[in-house]
Write a protein that holds these residues in place. Sequence first.
Motif, PDB file in Angstrom:
ATOM      1  N   VAL A   1      32.651  33.679  39.932  1.00  0.00           N
ATOM      2  CA  VAL A   1      32.615  32.223  39.923  1.00  0.00           C
ATOM      3  C   VAL A   1      33.972  31.702  39.504  1.00  0.00           C
ATOM      4  CG1 VAL A   1      31.435  30.170  39.054  1.00  0.00           C
ATOM      5  CG2 VAL A   1      30.176  32.330  39.304  1.00  0.00           C
ATOM      6  N   GLY A   2      34.622  30.953  40.380  1.00  0.00           N
ATOM      7  CA  GLY A   2      35.936  30.402  40.099  1.00  0.00           C
ATOM      8  C   GLY A   2      36.837  30.541  41.303  1.00  0.00           C
ATOM      9  N   GLY A   3      37.894  29.744  41.330  1.00  0.00           N
ATOM     10  CA  GLY A   3      38.810  29.789  42.468  1.00  0.00           C
ATOM     11  C   GLY A   3      40.258  29.894  42.081  1.00  0.00           C
ATOM     12  N   GLY A   4      40.534  30.158  40.797  1.00  0.00           N
ATOM     13  CA  GLY A   4      41.907  30.319  40.344  1.00  0.00           C
ATOM     14  C   GLY A   4      42.429  31.710  40.639  1.00  0.00           C
ATOM     15  N   TYR A   5      43.599  32.006  40.070  1.00  0.00           N
ATOM     16  CA  TYR A   5      44.211  33.289  40.410  1.00  0.00           C
ATOM     17  C   TYR A   5      43.435  34.470  39.830  1.00  0.00           C
ATOM     18  CZ  TYR A   5      46.444  33.498  35.757  1.00  0.00           C
ATOM     19  OH  TYR A   5      46.679  33.558  34.412  1.00  0.00           O
ATOM     20  N   ILE A   6      42.819  34.316  38.658  1.00  0.00           N
ATOM     21  CA  ILE A   6      42.071  35.430  38.075  1.00  0.00           C
ATOM     22  C   ILE A   6      40.843  35.749  38.925  1.00  0.00           C
ATOM     23  CG2 ILE A   6      40.740  36.182  36.076  1.00  0.00           C
ATOM     24  CD1 ILE A   6      42.641  34.568  34.314  1.00  0.00           C
ATOM     25  N   ALA A   7      40.092  34.718  39.290  1.00  0.00           N
ATOM     26  CA  ALA A   7      38.910  34.928  40.129  1.00  0.00           C
ATOM     27  C   ALA A   7      39.281  35.554  41.462  1.00  0.00           C
ATOM     28  CB  ALA A   7      38.192  33.596  40.354  1.00  0.00           C
ATOM     29  N   SER A   8      40.322  35.035  42.088  1.00  0.00           N
ATOM     30  CA  SER A   8      40.692  35.500  43.422  1.00  0.00           C
ATOM     31  C   SER A   8      41.295  36.896  43.387  1.00  0.00           C
ATOM     32  CB  SER A   8      41.673  34.503  44.051  1.00  0.00           C
ATOM     33  OG  SER A   8      41.079  33.206  44.130  1.00  0.00           O
ATOM     34  N   GLU A   9      42.054  37.200  42.334  1.00  0.00           N
ATOM     35  CA  GLU A   9      42.601  38.551  42.205  1.00  0.00           C
ATOM     36  C   GLU A   9      41.485  39.577  42.045  1.00  0.00           C
ATOM     37  OE1 GLU A   9      46.978  37.722  40.168  1.00  0.00           O
ATOM     38  OE2 GLU A   9      45.208  37.963  38.881  1.00  0.00           O
ATOM     39  N   PHE A  10      40.530  39.302  41.169  1.00  0.00           N
ATOM     40  CA  PHE A  10      39.460  40.271  40.945  1.00  0.00           C
ATOM     41  C   PHE A  10      38.514  40.364  42.136  1.00  0.00           C
ATOM     42  CE2 PHE A  10      40.745  40.256  36.478  1.00  0.00           C
ATOM     43  CZ  PHE A  10      40.672  41.615  36.222  1.00  0.00           C
ATOM     44  N   ALA A  11      38.394  39.295  42.907  1.00  0.00           N
ATOM     45  CA  ALA A  11      37.598  39.386  44.134  1.00  0.00           C
ATOM     46  C   ALA A  11      38.202  40.430  45.061  1.00  0.00           C
ATOM     47  CB  ALA A  11      37.523  38.022  44.819  1.00  0.00           C
ATOM     48  N   GLY A  12      39.526  40.397  45.219  1.00  0.00           N
ATOM     49  CA  GLY A  12      40.191  41.377  46.069  1.00  0.00           C
ATOM     50  C   GLY A  12      40.137  42.779  45.497  1.00  0.00           C
ATOM     51  N   ILE A  13      40.338  42.893  44.177  1.00  0.00           N
ATOM     52  CA  ILE A  13      40.316  44.204  43.527  1.00  0.00           C
ATOM     53  C   ILE A  13      38.965  44.885  43.721  1.00  0.00           C
ATOM     54  CG2 ILE A  13      40.273  45.340  41.277  1.00  0.00           C
ATOM     55  CD1 ILE A  13      42.409  43.272  40.383  1.00  0.00           C
ATOM     56  N   LEU A  14      37.900  44.177  43.339  1.00  0.00           N
ATOM     57  CA  LEU A  14      36.573  44.787  43.388  1.00  0.00           C
ATOM     58  C   LEU A  14      36.132  45.049  44.818  1.00  0.00           C
ATOM     59  CD1 LEU A  14      34.914  42.748  40.500  1.00  0.00           C
ATOM     60  CD2 LEU A  14      35.746  45.102  40.436  1.00  0.00           C
ATOM     61  N   ASN A  15      36.505  44.169  45.729  1.00  0.00           N
ATOM     62  CA  ASN A  15      36.204  44.399  47.137  1.00  0.00           C
ATOM     63  C   ASN A  15      36.875  45.685  47.617  1.00  0.00           C
ATOM     64  OD1 ASN A  15      35.362  43.463  49.944  1.00  0.00           O
ATOM     65  ND2 ASN A  15      37.576  43.533  50.186  1.00  0.00           N
ATOM     66  N   GLY A  16      38.127  45.873  47.221  1.00  0.00           N
ATOM     67  CA  GLY A  16      38.851  47.075  47.615  1.00  0.00           C
ATOM     68  C   GLY A  16      38.285  48.341  46.999  1.00  0.00           C
ATOM     69  N   LEU A  17      37.607  48.208  45.857  1.00  0.00           N
ATOM     70  CA  LEU A  17      36.999  49.363  45.197  1.00  0.00           C
ATOM     71  C   LEU A  17      35.593  49.651  45.702  1.00  0.00           C
ATOM     72  CD1 LEU A  17      38.168  48.796  41.505  1.00  0.00           C
ATOM     73  CD2 LEU A  17      39.181  50.278  43.245  1.00  0.00           C
TER      74      LEU A  17
END
Length: 478
Positions: A173-189
């Motif tokens: 939940v969120g649209g800042g850099y922390i939310a968006s970075e972890f979305a990519g990280i976890l998706n890649g994992l």
Amino acid sequence: MTFDYDLFVIGGGSGGVRAARVAAATGAKVGLAEEYRMGGTCVIRGCVPKKLMVFASGFSEMFDDARAYGWDVKEGPFDWPRFSTTLNSELDRLEGVYRKMLNGSKVDVFDARGSLKDPHTISLSTGQEISAKHILVATGGRPVVPEMQGAELGITSNDIFKLPEMPKSILIVGGGYIASEFAGILNGLGVEVTQFYRGAQILRGFDGEARGLVAEGMRAKGVDLHLGTNIVEMWAATQDDLDGHFEGVPMVSGQPAQFPHGAPAHGICVKATNGTEKVYDQVMFATGRSPNTDGMGLEDAGVALGRRGEVVVDEFSQTNVPSIYAIGDVTNRVQLTPVAIREGMAFVETVFKGNPTAVDHALIPSAVFTQPELGTVGLTEEKAREIEPVEIYCTSFKPMNHAFAGREDRALMKLVVSKATRIVLGCHIVADHAGEMIQLVGIAIKMGATKEDFDRTVAVHPTMAEELVTMKEPMRSA
């Protein structure tokens, strides 16, 4: 009046540690208190572990690319416990480096929580009281969890690194850099990632064209991004909630598995503003950060706080109480580790070297380690055109390494140029290693380079960055 210390620092993050060490090098007697782990947010639960997770998550695409380039490689499942063990060992090593540097600088370290009793007295959680001529508050910030039903079931970015195992599905939940970075990280994992953001586009405050391409790239890589969407309520899922919602919920012997980090055994059921209702293994809130000023006695000592609880300081990081200063995220100026370090060094120049020094917070390069990555410095197109007429030089293309591998990823190179002075007011890059590129571009823009300076620079071929010096005609004027 005689004091125990010339300087006492509260907070052992990057800014506080740098200030303590540099001050001690001037001959000052320095003490520092840290209640958790030396290194602060960046080293222990932020920049460093996050970037290592970015590296780990990128290998899922590298395997595909390697095969396209002729390598016979076979990928297996990501081993989170193995990675996590190595990660924690590295963080332990870095914390040890910080402690060694402080000891080598003859800074007295107190593993305790520090708070203010008065303008010259620090109370430690051990019961000890210490007096200091100058006090520097460098306690950083913390993630904010929204007030809503069931919020206690969620986690924050601090908790991601502590999970004993990766969830099968997660809602961020969120649209800042922390939310968006972890979305990519976890998706890649390999995690099934859904991201809710209540706004019209993620990465608010960044260049509109750049953040649009980042969002497009995230979706293409598999992140289920929902804009204009928020949580209505969430609760510990029951078996009834799971009926018809088993996809993404791990099963053990026909029953839902016990989820990590306190999540309910049946997962977390989330009702969204878009009308959907779904069960996730984990819900992560990345909805902002607040300065760490609660319970520190700042107001009792007379220190003025802002609307969000931040310590109010002047250009020299001094509060309204002459003996008390503050640097870093606790001041809510620019929340970046290198900025906190600069502020710490400027504080020492001002207070201990008799050279009043203010930190220049303009034209600070920064990177967002989303996938695709974003690097930025200076004004966005939207902000620049509010100030003066500008020309926009922009190109979007498929990099050769991606094209050869059959990937659809696109890069963006963008310059915002003043019509009147021809000075490059901003640069925005969406591409692999955008952070590395923007660091170097930031030097030129900080020096006031013009578009013609960029044009006179010979391109390095074949590279993505050569596009920055080969765009001859503006895409548009604004």
